[in-house]
Structures are given as structure tokens and as C-alpha cells.
Design an enzyme around this catalytic site. Structure first.
Site, PDB file in Angstrom:
ATOM      1  N   GLN A  16      13.858   0.668  -4.375  1.00 35.64           N
ATOM      2  CA  GLN A  16      13.483  -0.573  -5.065  1.00 35.64           C
ATOM      3  C   GLN A  16      12.992  -0.235  -6.465  1.00 35.64           C
ATOM      4  OE1 GLN A  16      13.690  -3.673  -6.061  1.00 35.64           O
ATOM      5  NE2 GLN A  16      13.128  -4.511  -4.066  1.00 35.64           N
ATOM      6  N   THR A  36       0.558  -0.709  -2.050  1.00 38.78           N
ATOM      7  CA  THR A  36       1.545  -0.566  -3.126  1.00 38.78           C
ATOM      8  C   THR A  36       0.793  -0.328  -4.435  1.00 38.78           C
ATOM      9  OG1 THR A  36       1.543  -2.975  -3.351  1.00 38.78           O
ATOM     10  CG2 THR A  36       3.372  -2.026  -2.135  1.00 38.78           C
ATOM     11  N   TYR A  79       6.331   4.161  -3.515  1.00 42.46           N
ATOM     12  CA  TYR A  79       6.385   3.447  -2.223  1.00 42.46           C
ATOM     13  C   TYR A  79       7.681   3.774  -1.475  1.00 42.46           C
ATOM     14  CZ  TYR A  79       5.926  -0.636   0.936  1.00 42.46           C
ATOM     15  OH  TYR A  79       5.824  -1.470   2.026  1.00 42.46           O
ATOM     16  N   ARG A 110     -13.018  -9.616   6.017  1.00 41.35           N
ATOM     17  CA  ARG A 110     -11.841  -9.948   6.842  1.00 41.35           C
ATOM     18  C   ARG A 110     -11.958  -9.304   8.228  1.00 41.35           C
ATOM     19  NH1 ARG A 110      -7.168 -12.206   4.196  1.00 41.35           N
ATOM     20  NH2 ARG A 110      -6.008 -11.833   6.106  1.00 41.35           N
ATOM     21  N   GLY A 135      10.919   0.053  -9.609  1.00 41.90           N
ATOM     22  CA  GLY A 135       9.467   0.005  -9.810  1.00 41.90           C
ATOM     23  C   GLY A 135       8.661   0.506  -8.638  1.00 41.90           C
TER      24      GLY A 135
HETATM   25  N1  NAP Z   1       4.508  -7.446   3.717  1.00 46.56           N
HETATM   26  C1  NAP Z   1       5.724  -6.973   3.602  1.00 46.56           C
HETATM   27  O1  NAP Z   1       6.660  -7.656   3.170  1.00 46.56           O
HETATM   28  C2  NAP Z   1       6.046  -5.577   4.036  1.00 46.56           C
HETATM   29  C3  NAP Z   1       7.385  -5.163   3.980  1.00 46.56           C
HETATM   30  C4  NAP Z   1       7.706  -3.881   4.395  1.00 46.56           C
HETATM   31  C5  NAP Z   1       6.714  -3.039   4.853  1.00 46.56           C
HETATM   32  N2  NAP Z   1       5.422  -3.480   4.878  1.00 46.56           N
HETATM   33  C6  NAP Z   1       4.420  -2.535   5.371  1.00 46.56           C
HETATM   34  O2  NAP Z   1       3.720  -3.136   6.447  1.00 46.56           O
HETATM   35  C7  NAP Z   1       2.372  -2.644   6.467  1.00 46.56           C
HETATM   36  C8  NAP Z   1       1.401  -3.811   6.451  1.00 46.56           C
HETATM   37  O3  NAP Z   1       1.668  -4.584   5.291  1.00 46.56           O
HETATM   38  P1  NAP Z   1       0.906  -5.965   4.995  1.00 46.56           P
HETATM   39  O4  NAP Z   1       1.815  -6.757   4.150  1.00 46.56           O
HETATM   40  O5  NAP Z   1       0.338  -6.535   6.229  1.00 46.56           O
HETATM   41  O6  NAP Z   1      -0.274  -5.395   4.035  1.00 46.56           O
HETATM   42  P2  NAP Z   1      -1.650  -6.058   3.618  1.00 46.56           P
HETATM   43  O7  NAP Z   1      -1.664  -7.513   3.946  1.00 46.56           O
HETATM   44  O8  NAP Z   1      -1.881  -5.639   2.213  1.00 46.56           O
HETATM   45  O9  NAP Z   1      -2.695  -5.305   4.584  1.00 46.56           O
HETATM   46  C9  NAP Z   1      -2.828  -3.915   4.475  1.00 46.56           C
HETATM   47  C10 NAP Z   1      -3.733  -3.397   5.558  1.00 46.56           C
HETATM   48  O10 NAP Z   1      -3.827  -1.968   5.411  1.00 46.56           O
HETATM   49  C11 NAP Z   1      -5.191  -1.602   5.329  1.00 46.56           C
HETATM   50  N3  NAP Z   1      -5.336  -0.412   4.511  1.00 46.56           N
HETATM   51  C12 NAP Z   1      -4.955  -0.232   3.211  1.00 46.56           C
HETATM   52  N4  NAP Z   1      -5.281   1.015   2.796  1.00 46.56           N
HETATM   53  C13 NAP Z   1      -5.879   1.624   3.859  1.00 46.56           C
HETATM   54  C14 NAP Z   1      -6.458   2.895   4.052  1.00 46.56           C
HETATM   55  N5  NAP Z   1      -6.486   3.812   3.074  1.00 46.56           N
HETATM   56  N6  NAP Z   1      -7.009   3.169   5.269  1.00 46.56           N
HETATM   57  C15 NAP Z   1      -7.004   2.256   6.262  1.00 46.56           C
HETATM   58  N7  NAP Z   1      -6.461   1.034   6.137  1.00 46.56           N
HETATM   59  C16 NAP Z   1      -5.916   0.721   4.943  1.00 46.56           C
HETATM   60  C17 NAP Z   1      -5.904  -2.802   4.735  1.00 46.56           C
HETATM   61  O11 NAP Z   1      -7.301  -2.740   5.034  1.00 46.56           O
HETATM   62  P3  NAP Z   1      -8.369  -3.746   4.319  1.00 46.56           P
HETATM   63  O12 NAP Z   1      -8.169  -5.074   4.992  1.00 46.56           O
HETATM   64  O13 NAP Z   1      -9.692  -3.136   4.590  1.00 46.56           O
HETATM   65  O14 NAP Z   1      -7.993  -3.766   2.865  1.00 46.56           O
HETATM   66  C18 NAP Z   1      -5.166  -3.938   5.444  1.00 46.56           C
HETATM   67  O15 NAP Z   1      -5.683  -4.115   6.739  1.00 46.56           O
HETATM   68  C19 NAP Z   1       2.243  -1.717   5.261  1.00 46.56           C
HETATM   69  O16 NAP Z   1       2.471  -0.393   5.649  1.00 46.56           O
HETATM   70  C20 NAP Z   1       3.365  -2.187   4.344  1.00 46.56           C
HETATM   71  O17 NAP Z   1       3.778  -1.175   3.464  1.00 46.56           O
HETATM   72  C21 NAP Z   1       5.072  -4.719   4.477  1.00 46.56           C
END
Ligand code: NAP
Length: 240
Positions: free
Chosen positions: A141, A86, A147, A39, A143
Site C-alpha cells: 500500500q 499505523t 506497515y 476504553r 505510504g
Molecule cells: N481496521 C482495519 O481496517 C484493519 C485492516 C487490516 C488489519 N487490521 C489490523 O487489525 C488489528 C486491530 O485493528 P483495529 O482497527 O481494531 O485497531 P484500533 O482500533 O486502532 O485498536 C488497536 C488496539 O491495539 C492496541 N495496541 C496498540 N499498540 C499496542 C501495544 N504496543 N501494546 C498493546 N496493545 C496495543 C490498542 O490499545 P489501546 O486501546 O490501549 O490504545 C487497541 O486496543 C491491527 O493489528 C490492525 O493492523 C485492521
């Protein structure tokens, strides 16, 4: 010279949209990621934005990664702590590893990245840190004790660090997204997701770009008087 921004987890999902929005805002952007090389390569090929791999939960790796960014691109002016994971499960079934991974990456990552960059921002008299929290850190939330605790911690971390940066031109803010259409939410079982969407007053999931535009504002010159705040972008699901 363009200001330099690091977006953790910046090569896909919300982070990808943030990387693009900050580039539109005039930043030289470096997108960090954890392990999905395919990616990351596709992202760089499509956007021209460089990627660097390190684990934000690893303190030394953050120091080394940020130093490498500074050497290659210049001093780091903005950090968006977006990387997150998560490991859901009710408490009585949650392992210590699932608790610890989420705390180490989501909350520890913010500390590690701030340690690596905050002093330089202070010394230069300008900086922007934006931490991505969550509606589930505000409301809790089922479960998600791990987080919710990590994201709630991010909101406290933001308010405390904002007080340390304010006199030095360094703002520290958080965004608390609601449910956004990314891989993370795609992992939620469809019947559960349907129930969640039914509770969102605007009647749909959010888009990554809707979070990214908020981050771009908080990182801009226009936001110099905004610090210690949490911007909720959640379609009205939780009015905090
Ligand atoms: N989606 C939602 O509804 C939502 C809601 C509230 C908050 N958030 C927060 O928004 C942020 C982004 O969420 P998303 O939905 O875009 O998540 P996602 O699609 O799962 O993408 C997660 C990103 O974080 C990177 N990552 C994970 N672990 C890491 C680590 N140890 N070191 C460096 N990079 C790491 C991943 O890298 P790789 O590509 O290499 O795996 C990926 O680029 C997160 O903090 C999430 O908790 C999301």
C-alpha cells in the site's frame, strides 16, 4: 475447565469483537491493551472481561504479562496477536521511529507473545495462535512500507511457526482483514476512504465481528487441521 485466551489490543476495535467471540466460544478471555485506560475500563464494565495493560512491543513486559495471566487464570491456551498501529507516510518522509514503532509493535509483538506462551502450549499438546495480518501486507500500500512490511512479516512468521507447532497440537494461523470499520480506518481521510470503498466488490467496509468470527473458528476444536493458513476477510478486494 475453560481454556484461557489472551487477545492483544483486545479492549476496542477488532480486538474487542474478538474478545467477545472467544468468550462465546467458551474461553476465559483476558484482553490486553496499551494505554487507553478509559476504553479498557468501559470495556470491562460492559462485558466483565478483565483487561491487562502492557506494551506488546516490550519483550519483558510480554513475558511478565503472560505469566500474570497464567497465575490468575490458568495456563494460556490461545493467543490472538491483534494489537497493531499505523504510522503512515511515504518512504522519503518516514522517520526511523515510524518504521521502528510499527515493526516493534506489529511484528515484534507476535514474536514476544509467542515466546511467552508457545512452549507451554507445546508441552500441554494443545494451543492456538492467530495473528492479525492485513490486506496491505499481501498487496502492499502506498505510504505504508513499515506497515506492509510488518504485516507481510506476520504472514511469514505464521507459516514458519505453524511448522514448529503442528506435531504438538498447536496451530498457528493468520487472518488478513481488508478495510474494517474501526478507529484505525476512521483516521483515513474521507476522500481517500471513499476511493477505497469503491474498490471493495461487496461495496462496504467490513465489520469487526466479521473478523472475530473467523478468529473464533481458528481457535475452536473444529480447526485442528487448519494450520499455517491465511484467511482473507476483505469483501473480495484482494483475491490471494
Ligand atoms: N481496521 C482495519 O481496517 C484493519 C485492516 C487490516 C488489519 N487490521 C489490523 O487489525 C488489528 C486491530 O485493528 P483495529 O482497527 O481494531 O485497531 P484500533 O482500533 O486502532 O485498536 C488497536 C488496539 O491495539 C492496541 N495496541 C496498540 N499498540 C499496542 C501495544 N504496543 N501494546 C498493546 N496493545 C496495543 C490498542 O490499545 P489501546 O486501546 O490501549 O490504545 C487497541 O486496543 C491491527 O493489528 C490492525 O493492523 C485492521
Amino acid at each position: 475447565m475453560a481454556r484461557v485466551a489472551i487477545v492483544t489490543g483486545g479492549s476496542r476495535g477488532i480486538g474487542e469483537a474478538i474478545s467477545l467471540a472467544l468468550r462465546d466460544e467458551g474461553f476465559t478471555v483476558v484482553a490486553n491493551y496499551a494505554g487507553n485506560d478509559e476504553r479498557a475500563k468501559a470495556f470491562t464494565a460492559a462485558t466483565g472481561i478483565p483487561t491487562m495493560k502492557w506494551d506488546v512491543g516490550d519483550h519483558e513486559a510480554c513475558l511478565a504479562g503472560c505469566q500474570q495471566v497464567a497465575e490468575q487464570f490458568g495456563p494460556v491456551d490461545a493467543v490472538v496477536n491483534n494489537a497493531g498501529v499505523t504510522r503512515d507516510g511515504v518512504l522519503h518522509k518516514m522517520s526511523f521511529e515510524d518504521w521502528n514503532d510499527v515493526m516493534r509493535i506489529n511484528l515484534g509483538g507476535c514474536f514476544n507473545m509467542a515466546k511467552a506462551t508457545f512452549s507451554g502450549m507445546r508441552e500441554r499438546g494443545w494451543g492456538r495462535i492467530v495473528n492479525i495480518g492485513s490486506i496491505n501486507g499481501q498487496a502492499g500500500q502506498y505510504g505504508q512500507v513499515n506497515y506492509a512490511a510488518a504485516k507481510s512479516g506476520i504472514h511469514g512468521f505464521t507459516k514458519a511457526l505453524a511448522q514448529e507447532g503442528a506435531k504438538f497440537g498447536v496451530t498457528v494461523n493468520a487472518i488478513a482483514p481488508g478495510y474494517i470499520d474501526t478507529d484505525m480506518v476512521a483516521a483515513v481521510p474521507a476522500p481517500v476512504l471513499e476511493k477505497i470503498v469503491a474498490k471493495i466488490p461487496v461495496g462496504r467496509l467490513g465489520q469487526a465481528n466479521e473478523i472475530a468470527r473467523g478468529v473464533a473458528f481458528l481457535c475452536s476444536e473444529h480447526a485442528g487441521f487448519v494450520t499455517g493458513s491465511t484467511m482473507s476477510i476483505n469483501g473480495g478486494q484482494h483475491m490471494y
